[in-house]
Scaffold this motif. Structure first.
Motif, PDB file in Angstrom:
ATOM      1  N   THR A  64      80.348 -73.475 -45.949  1.00 19.09           N
ATOM      2  CA  THR A  64      81.736 -73.751 -46.468  1.00 19.09           C
ATOM      3  C   THR A  64      82.699 -72.366 -46.730  1.00 19.09           C
ATOM      4  OG1 THR A  64      81.286 -75.979 -47.095  1.00 19.09           O
ATOM      5  CG2 THR A  64      83.352 -75.094 -47.983  1.00 19.09           C
ATOM      6  N   ALA A  65      81.916 -71.585 -47.508  1.00 20.33           N
ATOM      7  CA  ALA A  65      82.625 -70.283 -47.997  1.00 20.33           C
ATOM      8  C   ALA A  65      82.821 -69.401 -46.569  1.00 20.33           C
ATOM      9  CB  ALA A  65      81.642 -69.563 -48.953  1.00 20.33           C
ATOM     10  N   TYR A  69      82.649 -75.841 -40.590  1.00 15.71           N
ATOM     11  CA  TYR A  69      82.883 -77.086 -40.871  1.00 15.71           C
ATOM     12  C   TYR A  69      81.550 -77.918 -40.482  1.00 15.71           C
ATOM     13  CZ  TYR A  69      87.679 -75.572 -41.772  1.00 15.71           C
ATOM     14  OH  TYR A  69      88.581 -75.042 -41.892  1.00 15.71           O
ATOM     15  N   GLU A  70      81.328 -78.899 -41.257  1.00 16.87           N
ATOM     16  CA  GLU A  70      79.893 -79.607 -40.937  1.00 16.87           C
ATOM     17  C   GLU A  70      80.307 -80.715 -40.040  1.00 16.87           C
ATOM     18  OE1 GLU A  70      77.594 -80.812 -44.331  1.00 16.87           O
ATOM     19  OE2 GLU A  70      76.126 -81.670 -43.158  1.00 16.87           O
ATOM     20  N   VAL A  71      79.592 -80.988 -38.947  1.00 14.97           N
ATOM     21  CA  VAL A  71      79.411 -81.829 -37.910  1.00 14.97           C
ATOM     22  C   VAL A  71      78.044 -82.583 -38.038  1.00 14.97           C
ATOM     23  CG1 VAL A  71      81.478 -81.020 -36.701  1.00 14.97           C
ATOM     24  CG2 VAL A  71      79.078 -80.822 -36.076  1.00 14.97           C
ATOM     25  N   HIS A  72      77.738 -83.542 -37.114  1.00 13.92           N
ATOM     26  CA  HIS A  72      76.564 -83.993 -37.032  1.00 13.92           C
ATOM     27  C   HIS A  72      76.261 -84.632 -35.855  1.00 13.92           C
ATOM     28  CE1 HIS A  72      72.604 -85.370 -38.605  1.00 13.92           C
ATOM     29  NE2 HIS A  72      72.836 -86.428 -38.019  1.00 13.92           N
ATOM     30  N   PHE A  73      75.156 -84.127 -35.129  1.00  7.89           N
ATOM     31  CA  PHE A  73      75.051 -84.480 -33.619  1.00  7.89           C
ATOM     32  C   PHE A  73      73.975 -85.723 -33.735  1.00  7.89           C
ATOM     33  CE2 PHE A  73      78.117 -81.467 -31.886  1.00  7.89           C
ATOM     34  CZ  PHE A  73      78.428 -82.020 -30.984  1.00  7.89           C
ATOM     35  N   PRO A  74      73.779 -86.406 -32.619  1.00  3.04           N
ATOM     36  CA  PRO A  74      72.728 -87.227 -32.386  1.00  3.04           C
ATOM     37  C   PRO A  74      71.391 -86.420 -32.274  1.00  3.04           C
ATOM     38  CG  PRO A  74      74.109 -88.011 -30.935  1.00  3.04           C
ATOM     39  CD  PRO A  74      74.605 -86.598 -31.605  1.00  3.04           C
ATOM     40  N   ALA A  75      70.227 -86.569 -32.661  1.00  2.00           N
ATOM     41  CA  ALA A  75      68.963 -86.205 -32.191  1.00  2.00           C
ATOM     42  C   ALA A  75      68.501 -86.441 -30.752  1.00  2.00           C
ATOM     43  CB  ALA A  75      67.786 -86.528 -33.177  1.00  2.00           C
ATOM     44  N   LEU A 119      81.504 -80.227 -27.019  1.00  5.27           N
ATOM     45  CA  LEU A 119      82.259 -80.900 -27.999  1.00  5.27           C
ATOM     46  C   LEU A 119      83.692 -79.964 -27.858  1.00  5.27           C
ATOM     47  CD1 LEU A 119      82.817 -83.103 -30.148  1.00  5.27           C
ATOM     48  CD2 LEU A 119      81.770 -81.394 -31.736  1.00  5.27           C
ATOM     49  N   VAL A 120      83.464 -78.623 -28.095  1.00  2.50           N
ATOM     50  CA  VAL A 120      84.695 -78.067 -28.298  1.00  2.50           C
ATOM     51  C   VAL A 120      85.474 -77.979 -26.936  1.00  2.50           C
ATOM     52  CG1 VAL A 120      85.494 -75.597 -28.359  1.00  2.50           C
ATOM     53  CG2 VAL A 120      83.492 -76.422 -30.131  1.00  2.50           C
ATOM     54  N   LEU A 123      87.644 -81.026 -26.909  1.00  2.32           N
ATOM     55  CA  LEU A 123      88.792 -80.995 -27.905  1.00  2.32           C
ATOM     56  C   LEU A 123      89.564 -79.909 -27.970  1.00  2.32           C
ATOM     57  CD1 LEU A 123      86.804 -82.750 -30.927  1.00  2.32           C
ATOM     58  CD2 LEU A 123      88.166 -83.854 -29.332  1.00  2.32           C
ATOM     59  N   LEU A 132      86.442 -70.804 -34.359  1.00  3.22           N
ATOM     60  CA  LEU A 132      86.058 -72.068 -34.886  1.00  3.22           C
ATOM     61  C   LEU A 132      84.578 -71.571 -35.197  1.00  3.22           C
ATOM     62  CD1 LEU A 132      85.873 -75.093 -35.547  1.00  3.22           C
ATOM     63  CD2 LEU A 132      85.522 -75.281 -33.284  1.00  3.22           C
ATOM     64  N   ILE A 134      81.396 -74.077 -36.534  1.00  6.44           N
ATOM     65  CA  ILE A 134      80.942 -75.427 -37.089  1.00  6.44           C
ATOM     66  C   ILE A 134      79.314 -75.507 -37.122  1.00  6.44           C
ATOM     67  CG2 ILE A 134      82.817 -77.014 -36.320  1.00  6.44           C
ATOM     68  CD1 ILE A 134      81.943 -77.341 -33.517  1.00  6.44           C
ATOM     69  N   ASP A 139      67.838 -83.124 -38.271  1.00  4.62           N
ATOM     70  CA  ASP A 139      66.287 -82.996 -37.817  1.00  4.62           C
ATOM     71  C   ASP A 139      66.199 -82.629 -36.310  1.00  4.62           C
ATOM     72  OD1 ASP A 139      65.702 -83.580 -40.378  1.00  4.62           O
ATOM     73  OD2 ASP A 139      65.538 -85.885 -39.909  1.00  4.62           O
TER      74      ASP A 139
ATOM     75  N   MET B   1      87.569 -76.611 -52.522  1.00  4.07           N
ATOM     76  CA  MET B   1      88.590 -75.569 -51.727  1.00  4.07           C
ATOM     77  C   MET B   1      89.462 -76.689 -51.038  1.00  4.07           C
ATOM     78  SD  MET B   1      87.297 -72.796 -48.782  1.00  4.07           S
ATOM     79  CE  MET B   1      85.924 -72.692 -49.832  1.00  4.07           C
ATOM     80  N   ARG B  11      90.819 -82.878 -34.131  1.00  4.45           N
ATOM     81  CA  ARG B  11      91.896 -82.903 -32.963  1.00  4.45           C
ATOM     82  C   ARG B  11      92.207 -84.391 -32.828  1.00  4.45           C
ATOM     83  NH1 ARG B  11      92.601 -78.707 -34.180  1.00  4.45           N
ATOM     84  NH2 ARG B  11      92.874 -76.867 -32.979  1.00  4.45           N
ATOM     85  N   ALA B  43      78.504 -88.493 -31.877  1.00  7.31           N
ATOM     86  CA  ALA B  43      78.364 -87.305 -32.773  1.00  7.31           C
ATOM     87  C   ALA B  43      79.505 -87.768 -33.833  1.00  7.31           C
ATOM     88  CB  ALA B  43      78.821 -85.897 -32.161  1.00  7.31           C
ATOM     89  N   TRP B  44      79.148 -86.953 -35.173  1.00  7.71           N
ATOM     90  CA  TRP B  44      80.132 -87.374 -36.184  1.00  7.71           C
ATOM     91  C   TRP B  44      80.790 -85.809 -36.486  1.00  7.71           C
ATOM     92  CZ3 TRP B  44      80.712 -91.594 -39.067  1.00  7.71           C
ATOM     93  CH2 TRP B  44      79.904 -92.749 -38.274  1.00  7.71           C
ATOM     94  N   LEU B  49      82.088 -87.352 -40.919  1.00 10.70           N
ATOM     95  CA  LEU B  49      80.753 -87.291 -41.607  1.00 10.70           C
ATOM     96  C   LEU B  49      81.273 -87.395 -43.209  1.00 10.70           C
ATOM     97  CD1 LEU B  49      78.080 -86.239 -41.219  1.00 10.70           C
ATOM     98  CD2 LEU B  49      78.585 -83.965 -41.246  1.00 10.70           C
ATOM     99  N   TYR B 141      66.798 -96.234 -34.382  1.00 13.36           N
ATOM    100  CA  TYR B 141      66.967 -96.099 -32.722  1.00 13.36           C
ATOM    101  C   TYR B 141      66.829 -97.592 -32.319  1.00 13.36           C
ATOM    102  CZ  TYR B 141      67.300 -91.282 -33.445  1.00 13.36           C
ATOM    103  OH  TYR B 141      67.771 -90.074 -33.825  1.00 13.36           O
ATOM    104  N   GLU B 156      71.879 -95.395 -31.508  1.00 14.78           N
ATOM    105  CA  GLU B 156      71.333 -94.585 -32.697  1.00 14.78           C
ATOM    106  C   GLU B 156      72.403 -94.997 -33.825  1.00 14.78           C
ATOM    107  OE1 GLU B 156      70.076 -90.116 -33.068  1.00 14.78           O
ATOM    108  OE2 GLU B 156      72.118 -90.148 -33.409  1.00 14.78           O
TER     109      GLU B 156
END
Lengths: 598, 598
Positions: A64-65, A69-75, A119-120, A123, A132, A134, A139, B1, B11, B43-44, B49, B141, B156
């Protein structure tokens, strides 16, 4: 809420797990942090999950500092993106593949460059959107051939992987440095010593690449560093080629009988027994002033088999100075994505021109290897075998060698390769002096992917002039579970774990001992007071467990501060125990909270 | 922050995603919360998230309050534990299976009963260790045949699954109630209306089983409830069998020609046109006082094909009153783990005794179905077809039926099954009155597994008398991502999402509008003030974006409180906008923080 050991889901074990190869694995299992489910696959028990959460929290804060930015993808991801970049094949047996009920191919992602890129692309469309960065904490899966060392090399493991997106090289440099700086802060907060070394970009492609290694004798990675500040993974070390030597006037090659000399040592012994002393132009680099024959005068020709992605098998011969060996890791990186294997008897059988133990680039009949090769096998030389260097090497005739065989005159290379091992004292390529070898464990990796993934997947944005430009990317990884294991590896003693406060599962471990209700009541009160003071407290309130067992568990579990409430309780006395130093101090119960907060 | 929209990774999209079938899917994609990766796999993005984290946090807090401890299992698990309980096969095509480089079988876990059981078996051995409740929040899953509705039915998905371990039935009841109570608190905190209904334990085995359903007309589950308090999933509804009727004195069966009557409606029409009025003993339940023939007088015989786990295909015939249909879900639960399919022409071809459209349990030559069956096909009856009830049904001869065919005299069942649909007004089995049908979405499931898993996997502990007893377990699940989607489904309007404060991604969305630096400076200051007051702030600081676009984004993203800093800024005036009510109030900038905290 105070966590009570009488109910908490933790069981310490007396025995080491049979399959534990390293201390961290042994102690994390024994102290009830993790539990094996399959080779290289572990369940996290409450204590382990708490420590893991703390490591992740430090990483999140620094991400963050750093503006990520946090995202989360499927495994579980579809094949197509990995197919587009060629990695579906490149990963070989190293990943888990599967298909769904409709027959569509999927993988368990070993890393996520492709889908972050897509993803980028989905969008973003303008330079104004960039830069950017991310990241995710997630896992990942690799079907390691030999999962081992507990969490240090698992098949399921947690990683923080970040990706940066820029449209200029300067932007990428800035994004790269922001992540690199964040990594330094993360490792400092985790109390993990590190060395930043140049790394080979390997299968990931790209340009600038650095690894954060934790220096330790038991590390699986070897790196080199010079006094002058050069540091690199051995895979990334670049050999400095000497200047070529004029070929005019060099002696002609001389074939000689050399019975029973299939190894470098037997060959050197033969030379010393039967030949004149070595001289410039006859063998070895020109600057060599040796009066006796030695291994560096010889050219060792090693036959390797490359298993290419398309399934074909190619033999190559690498020629390296006889005082060096082929370094498997350097060879692996050099020939990736092909896999490197030793040549088999069957391979030799197909090439009768190659006489095992006596292989050389030239025979009395002409070139065996290199230009005008009679074998058709690629001949790849160490960078030190520059034109004008002369060598003792095989003559491709059983029991025969040749000396004064000059590179660039008598034989040529089909290319140069970095496969020879690096040894203590080799020169740093930046001229900063001789290198020293050391071992380390990889704890982080930052690198500039450049435009490889963006190109393969079509990630472009409009620049200031309305022109489509390909985005340039960076990729930045930290193995969360691996780091946790390394911290455990570094912080323990004969009694058990000794966590640094930054990642300890609890701030303080309160132990009530004896059968005296007074002690348990005081321990109860102090636990509540400590919690009210903001500390995370584990309270060993088990009623019928001996002090010895309780102390043993406390030492094994490794919370850094322990408060013992026992016999002295009636007199208002308790003991504050520092797990790391072993120091035990009696303090008044009223001062206990202040003493533990100190 | 403070999170700045000028840099934040979000987006919003103008277009609805083409594959969106439901509002939550459409809005979560458009507002930049999630992004599709493959069918049923998402994806999140940062906004999504954050909301997911808030849902998880509420669940964690209530699990902790209920005395459950968090653990974390791998998603990738070996076959053996699932083999031991028979679920490796039972899941059929519904799970993802794979193998590693050594050929060992693995699955991506759809649920974790087996490994939780084995973990406790590994570590616990005494009744003193119990009760224990442990849980995880983890990605699961399932290879759904038709993943759809976005997060509502994904392949998922994230679940909280808890498991309780006791050694007495009373203990299990207490653990069950603790989880059930925690679920009530969770749904209350999430603002989710729920109905607790009896559920069929299905493939999970076990005894007491209840579902938390959110009542909504678009729900995919049907449930019934009576005024008197009975509530059950239709799959769990138990038909009340009427009392048997004396067979002595019932009229003998009468075969009659019934040309072109292959359906219940054509048969009823034929009866009304050609037969005397129905009378007790001739057709229908004894209490039926109808003067005209109707569907309830007929017995409908439906041929089903069961696909058993071992691959065999079995035909069965179910006899149900003609005014009812086979309910696919009830049939599925009844015959599980076999899969239920419609019989094919091929199936009929193998059984020439069965005349399609005219099937009945008896022909003029004798029994076709049931005892002394000539077909060998199992005949399973609706519980309402008790002994002494008489029916109009097929005669197994083309264009012929029979009436006055009495159950228990002229035909018998090989068993009774709950496959007929439940209709409005059916009696609640507990005598609490007629039931009403309603639809709902499953948001939680609690059930008592009992000793099924512990027995299959050998989880026993020593009781107070030193005797080994099998542990009894409960299993408790909440679909985290599903709940998030349902919350989105319930909280939106034509403009976008409207999050409840408990799970909103931010507490307040500050929008600076116009070109006036004063507005941006004031917005900057107020954002900092709000953050200092403990609020999580998203600040739309984008410099060249029109107020209309900014407001549209704010409405789409759905943070419940919006602060507009625009033209009034120069006069110290700002607007506080309530996203849900649409109410906009002008307040002095100095009062803005207080107004938003209210």
């Amino acid at each position: 809420m105070v966590t009570r050991l009488s109910h908490y889901f933790v069981r310490t074990l007396r025995e080491d797990p049979a399959d534990a190869e390293v201390t961290s694995h042994r102690l994390l299992v024994r102290a009830g942090y993790i539990r094996r489910q399959a080779p290289g696959i572990f369940a996290w028990l409450p204590l382990g999950l708490k420590v893991k959460g703390k490591v992740e929290q430090i990483i999140r804060e620094e991400m963050t500092a750093a503006g990520a930015y946090e995202v989360h993808f499927p495994a579980l991801l579809p094949r197509e993106p990995y197919e587009a970049t060629g990695r579906w094949e490149e990963y070989g047996d190293g990943i888990f593949r599967l298909h769904d009920r409709k027959g569509a191919d999927y993988l368990l992602a070993p890393t996520h460059e492709e889908v972050f890129t897509l993803l980028v692309k989905d969008l973003y469309s303008s330079y104004k959107d960039l830069p950017l960065s991310i990241y995710q904490i997630q896992d990942k899966y690799r079907d390691e051939a030999r999962p081992r060392a507990g969490l240090l090399r698992g098949r399921e493991f947690t990683m923080k992987d970040a990706y940066s997106f820029d449209y200029t090289d300067a932007g990428l440099d800035a994004s790269y440095m922001a992540q690199r700086d964040a990594y330094e802060r993360i490792f400092q907060r985790l109390g993990l010593e590190y060395v930043i070394v140049q790394a080979d970009a390997g299968a990931m492609g790209g340009s600038r690449s650095e690894e954060f290694l934790h220096p330790t004798a038991v590390g699986e990675d070897t790196f080199v560093r010079s006094e002058g500040g050069y540091a690199a993974n051995v895979e990334a070390y670049e050999t400095t080629a000497p200047a070529p030597i004029a070929i005019d006037g060099l002696p002609e090659p001389v074939f000689f009988d050399s019975p029973n000399t299939p190894t470098i040592q037997t060959l050197v012994d033969h030379c010393n027994a039967h030949l004149d002393a070595p001289a410039s132009g006859i063998a070895g680099p020109a600057t060599d002033g040796a009066t006796e024959w030695n291994a560096a005068h010889t050219l060792k020709n090693v036959v390797l088999a490359l298993k290419h992605l398309d399934g074909t098998r190619e033999l190559v011969i690498v020629g390296i100075p006889g005082d060096r060996d082929v370094d498997d890791k350097r060879a692996e990186v050099t020939f990736a994505p092909a896999e490197v294997e030793a040549a088999t008897e069957e391979d030799f059988a197909k090439h009768p021109l190659l006489v095992k133990g006596y292989i050389g680039p030239w025979s009395e009949e002409g070139a065996i290897l290199g230009e005008e090769s009679a074998t058709g096998i690629r001949y790849l030389l160490d960078p030190r075998v520059v034109d004008g260097t002369a060598w003792v090497t095989g003559a491709n005739i059983d029991q025969k060698h040749v000396h004064s065989l000059a590179a660039g005159r008598d034989f040529t290379a089909d290319g140069f390769v970095e496969v020879a091992n690096v040894v203590e004292g080799d020169p740093a390529p930046d001229g900063s002096g001789p290198v020293h070898l050391a071992r380390g464990m990889e704890i982080g990796h930052v690198f500039q992917l450049g435009r490889k993934y963006a190109e393969a997947l079509g990630l472009k944005v409009l620049d200031e002039n309305g022109k489509l430009v390909t985005v340039t990317m960076g990729s930045y990884g930290i193995g969360v579970t691996r780091i946790l294991a390394i911290i455990a590896e570094l912080n323990n003693d004969a009694k058990g774990l000794v966590w640094p406060a930054s990642v300890a599962p609890f701030d303080v471990h309160v132990v009530a001992t004896g059968k005296d209700a007074v002690a348990f009541e005081l321990a109860e009160k102090l636990s509540a007071d400590l919690e009210a003071a903001g500390m995370d407290v584990m309270f060993d309130d088990r009623p019928k467990v001996s002090p010895g067992v309780k102390f043993g568990d406390a030492e094994l579990i490794g919370v850094p501060k322990i408060l013992i409430v026992g016999r002295g309780a009636a007199d208002g006395q308790v003991e504050v125990w520092d797990r790391r130093t072993g120091d035990r101090q009696t303090v008044a119960a009223d001062d206990a909270v202040a003493a533990l907060m100190a």
